[in-house]
Design an enzyme around this catalytic site. Structure first.
Site, PDB file in Angstrom:
ATOM      1  N   LYS A  60      -4.775 -13.051  -6.625  1.00 25.69           N
ATOM      2  CA  LYS A  60      -5.544 -13.752  -5.594  1.00 25.69           C
ATOM      3  C   LYS A  60      -6.985 -13.238  -5.544  1.00 25.69           C
ATOM      4  O   LYS A  60      -7.215 -12.034  -5.723  1.00 25.69           O
ATOM      5  CB  LYS A  60      -4.772 -13.488  -4.301  1.00 25.69           C
ATOM      6  CG  LYS A  60      -5.476 -13.673  -3.034  1.00 25.69           C
ATOM      7  CD  LYS A  60      -4.583 -13.289  -1.869  1.00 25.69           C
ATOM      8  CE  LYS A  60      -4.991 -11.914  -1.347  1.00 25.69           C
ATOM      9  NZ  LYS A  60      -4.613 -11.657   0.030  1.00 25.69           N
ATOM     10  N   LYS A  74     -11.273  -9.422  -1.501  1.00 27.01           N
ATOM     11  CA  LYS A  74     -12.397  -8.505  -1.285  1.00 27.01           C
ATOM     12  C   LYS A  74     -12.164  -7.165  -1.965  1.00 27.01           C
ATOM     13  O   LYS A  74     -13.090  -6.460  -2.307  1.00 27.01           O
ATOM     14  CB  LYS A  74     -12.558  -8.223   0.214  1.00 27.01           C
ATOM     15  CG  LYS A  74     -13.086  -9.384   1.000  1.00 27.01           C
ATOM     16  CD  LYS A  74     -12.978  -9.130   2.511  1.00 27.01           C
ATOM     17  CE  LYS A  74     -13.121 -10.426   3.271  1.00 27.01           C
ATOM     18  NZ  LYS A  74     -12.806 -10.340   4.697  1.00 27.01           N
ATOM     19  N   LYS A  87       0.843  -1.212   0.000  1.00 26.42           N
ATOM     20  CA  LYS A  87       0.000   0.000   0.000  1.00 26.42           C
ATOM     21  C   LYS A  87       0.871   1.252   0.000  1.00 26.42           C
ATOM     22  O   LYS A  87       0.504   2.255  -0.611  1.00 26.42           O
ATOM     23  CB  LYS A  87      -0.961  -0.022   1.178  1.00 26.42           C
ATOM     24  CG  LYS A  87      -2.055  -1.062   0.970  1.00 26.42           C
ATOM     25  CD  LYS A  87      -3.264  -0.857   1.849  1.00 26.42           C
ATOM     26  CE  LYS A  87      -4.313  -1.913   1.514  1.00 26.42           C
ATOM     27  NZ  LYS A  87      -5.265  -2.160   2.584  1.00 26.42           N
TER      28      LYS A  87
END
Ligand code: TYM
Length: 335
Positions: free
Chosen positions: A198, A201, A115
């Site tokens: 992957k 969410k 991030k």
């Protein structure tokens, strides 16, 4: 002899779990709860570190996750099911562990690193930086022997082991050093539209994710539209055929077949037949989970009662460890 201890958790960061959570975590949890003294936590404090955190939707997501744990087969009579923020010892132990965690080692944790690279370190919070230390506290508080998770949690469990060993060598043997356990099939499920990423969410598009609470017709459609690869052979090959390999992994994780048996089953039959079979298997597996979750959500008071019982037991176990930790580091006992 007492059973070995197991600890694991999931963030209530969306209304529904996805197939990766189910195959990577819940399937192993359900199988292991008979042989372990199991603690299954809903890690709501971790969910506060998500940029998309919304205080209005968190209570429903938390109850919804409890309902999904139960619908997936977690039995409150056998296991301890509770909400992280209901047991303050998690944050108390985090502070102690913060004092032995290196700044460099926390900076190398992939979530914070990724991030920071994508959006700049300046835009990250101390909460996200500390996320892995809170996770270590979760696990060590219960003296867990084993942590069943998907393989994206490997680095976090490694940090947990390092912190336990460091603490024990500096202050005396307090913590059990836990072991990682990932499933043989389903440790990493990929996105159906982007089969080299992957299933997550936070994916940009919903089309590549199978949500446990999707309507069966939606699940079927997503699988039929999953990206496959050139050619028509159903063969496991992550490099050449990531889409087909992901579907094979999903299929074998659910049916319990070997990859070789599944390849033989679809030899000469093409992708259409194969995808229909995968869709049938996934829908048959998830439809009862969806129905049961919706039933359980009809009685929120009963869910809250079960969570309160779980929190009470968890708090008792956690208090024992926290006391040993406070004594070991020399905090003056309160009279
Ligand atoms: P979370 O909430 O992201 O994911 C929950 C579980 O689902 C697994 N998982 C997957 N498995 C296979 N394929 C995928 N695509 C996939 N995506 C997710 C994860 O590996 C995990 O087992 N940091 C943890 C939560 C946590 C925790 C803990 C876990 C906090 N404290 C203590 C274990 C012990 C997390 O973010 O999981």
């Amino acid at each position: 002899m007492s059973k070995p201890r197991l600890f694991s958790g999931i963030q209530p960061s969306s209304d529904s779990l996805h197939l990766g959570n189910y195959l990577g975590a819940l399937v192993q949890w359900r199988a292991m709860q008979n042989d372990y003294d199991a603690f299954f936590c809903i890690v709501d404090l971790h969910a506060l570190t998500n940029a998309a955190h919304d205080p209005k939707s968190l209570p429903a997501a938390t109850r919804g996750l409890a309902a999904q744990y139960l619908a997936c087969g977690i039995e409150p009579g056998k296991s301890t099911l509770y909400v992280q923020s209901h047991v303050p010892a998690h944050t108390e132990l985090t502070w102690i562990l913060n004092t032995i965690t290196g700044f460099g080692e926390a900076s190398r944790m992939t979530q914070f690193k990724d991030k920071s690279q994508r959006f700049g370190t300046e835009n990250q919070t101390v909460g996200l930086f500390d996320y892995p230390v809170l996770m270590a506290a979760d696990i060590l508080l219960y003296q867990a022997d084993v942590v069943p998770v998907g393989d994206d949690q490997t680095q976090h469990v490694e940090l947990t082991r390092n912190l336990a060993e460091r603490f024990n060598s500096r202050f005396g043997e307090v913590f059990t050093v836990p072991k990682l356990q990932t499933p043989e099939e389903g440790a990493r499920i990929y996105d159906l539209q982007e089969p080299t990423s992957k299933m997550s969410k936070s994916a940009a598009s919903d089309a590549g994710l199978i949500w446990l609470l999707d309507e069966p017709s939606v699940t079927r459609k997503k699988i039929m539209r999953a990206v496959t690869d050139t050619g028509s052979e159903v063969r496991f090959d992550r490099g050449e055929k990531p889409g087909v390999s992901n579907l094979l992994e999903i299929y074998t994780a659910i049916t319990g077949q070997t990859v070789a048996a599944a390849e033989a089953e679809f030899a000469g039959r093409g992708y259409g037949d194969f995808k229909r079979a995968v869709a049938d298997a996934v829908v048959a597996e998830l439809e009862p989970v969806r129905t049961r979750t919706l039933e359980l959500l009809d009685d929120p008071a009963e869910l809250d009662r079960l969570l309160a019982v779980g929190a009470e037991h968890a708090a008792e176990v956690a208090a024992g460890t926290l006391k040993a930790v406070y004594d070991a580091v020399g905090l003056l006992p309160r009279r």
